[in-house]
Write an enzyme that holds these catalytic residues in place. Sequence first.
Site, PDB file in Angstrom:
ATOM      1  N   HIS A   1       3.054  31.216  57.637  1.00 27.48           N
ATOM      2  CA  HIS A   1       4.407  30.667  57.747  1.00 27.48           C
ATOM      3  C   HIS A   1       4.706  30.315  59.200  1.00 27.48           C
ATOM      4  O   HIS A   1       4.450  31.104  60.098  1.00 27.48           O
ATOM      5  CB  HIS A   1       5.418  31.719  57.260  1.00 27.48           C
TER       6      HIS A   1
ATOM      7  N   ASP B   1      19.211  34.410  49.928  1.00 31.61           N
ATOM      8  CA  ASP B   1      18.966  33.802  51.245  1.00 31.61           C
ATOM      9  C   ASP B   1      19.595  32.416  51.326  1.00 31.61           C
ATOM     10  O   ASP B   1      20.139  32.034  52.354  1.00 31.61           O
ATOM     11  CB  ASP B   1      17.459  33.719  51.530  1.00 31.61           C
TER      12      ASP B   1
ATOM     13  N   ARG C   1      25.735  31.170  57.091  1.00 29.07           N
ATOM     14  CA  ARG C   1      25.393  31.339  58.515  1.00 29.07           C
ATOM     15  C   ARG C   1      25.473  30.002  59.238  1.00 29.07           C
ATOM     16  O   ARG C   1      25.917  29.927  60.388  1.00 29.07           O
ATOM     17  CB  ARG C   1      23.981  31.924  58.651  1.00 29.07           C
TER      18      ARG C   1
ATOM     19  N   SER D   1      15.676  37.027  56.675  1.00 26.91           N
ATOM     20  CA  SER D   1      15.643  35.802  55.872  1.00 26.91           C
ATOM     21  C   SER D   1      14.185  35.369  55.652  1.00 26.91           C
ATOM     22  O   SER D   1      13.760  35.107  54.518  1.00 26.91           O
ATOM     23  CB  SER D   1      16.450  34.719  56.606  1.00 26.91           C
TER      24      SER D   1
ATOM     25  N   LYS E   1      11.504  36.219  51.977  1.00 32.01           N
ATOM     26  CA  LYS E   1      10.808  35.161  51.233  1.00 32.01           C
ATOM     27  C   LYS E   1       9.297  35.390  51.258  1.00 32.01           C
ATOM     28  O   LYS E   1       8.594  35.084  50.296  1.00 32.01           O
ATOM     29  CB  LYS E   1      11.182  33.789  51.804  1.00 32.01           C
TER      30      LYS E   1
END
Length: 434
Positions: free
Chosen positions: A82, A161, A168, A183, A187
Amino acid sequence: MRVVDIIQKKRDKQPLSDAEIRFLLENYLSGDVPDYQLSAFLMAVYFNGMNDEELFEFTDVMMNSGDLIDFAGINRFLIDKHSTGGVGDKTSIALAPLLSAFGIGTAKLSGKGLGHTGGTIDKFESIAGFSFPQTREELVNVVNSTGIGIMGYSDSIVPLDKQLYALRDVTGTVPSIPLIASSIMSKKLAVHADGIILDVKVGNGAFMKDIDQAKKLADTMLRIGKRFDRNIMVVLSNMDQPLGNAVGNSLEVIEAIETLKGLGPEDFTELVVTLAGIALLMKKDVKTLEEGIEKANDMINSDVVLDNLKAFIKACGGDEKIVNDYTRLPIGRETREVVSMKEGYIHRIMAEDIGKAAMILGAGRATKDDVIDHGVGVVLRKKVGDTVQTGESLATIYYNDMEHVDSANKMILGAYKVEPHETSTPLVIKEILK
Ligand code: URA
């Protein structure tokens, strides 16, 4: 239990219990806590942070707010790589087929691009006919046949999220390390890969502008990963200039393929082989990272890797012939060179401005409903450390519509800082943490 008491405790820097965090988040998800109360809570977290116990519970509730994907039935060692988002980051397109050549599968959910950063989904969708697996079953089939499992985020994975991020975004509470870490990690944890590799981008084009902040985020995500018993490593990589040369969807697909053919830009190639080396280390196929990187370097330019990419594109309904014939991709019909007004050495290229220039040309979205032009973008001809002559090209703009070309040209020119004295090429890998 009352929500107002939980907000006040966070405001007054008192630790929250697991039950309080669970109560707040679960009731927000069910619609029983209004946005204004959660906004106040998020702002209190923005100022006062969270301790590890709060952070772990927060992440756990987020992760369990939707479906968990375990990939039962896949026999490969699975990696979820990621990136926290950058400009020109086409890493997944090159990394996944490379890993597959080592028998390592990719299991990852990817996003669409927003703002100056692009998304892996949009890049693959440059390919005619391509559509990502939509269900867990389709994903499992594609991973089993090609080793590559990349799909779009579905609303059923960590739905909390999505709601929190939207809140946010409009309450000035995005740049909070515990909120970003929970967050991202919720995931990652919802999708069960054997190894998680996080590429935290650092620099002017990234969420984390300086190395200290990036390290804090990396440490926080490592602590969460370990708490949930995951095999996790973090790379801090440079985003003080775009990664590689190409910025824009088709252009990035081409650059990723060229890299697999051994013809990629140095910084991008280095990042890809380092991430592959880390994956080999996590799988325990090698004893050291250096050995892993060497193996990855040797594998680049082999037909097996390109065949893996072709197989993945074909399995997703796309035109796999693009791998050997780039004219089958949509590329901007017109080009314009962005010409240097000075001679000297390139000291800086503001990645964010290059990303924004590509976005206004149509390569990205200013709002989530914008439609992308997959063929447009920017190819950098000069990177930090290079020399340039007056009148020489710094970058090439690919476009279809004249409307924003002058503005893009101006932005790109402004992104380059040319100085008379020499400077070195920055390292793409800043640090590796585990
Ligand atoms: N990426 C995420 O997924 N979440 C954040 O909060 C920031 C970046």
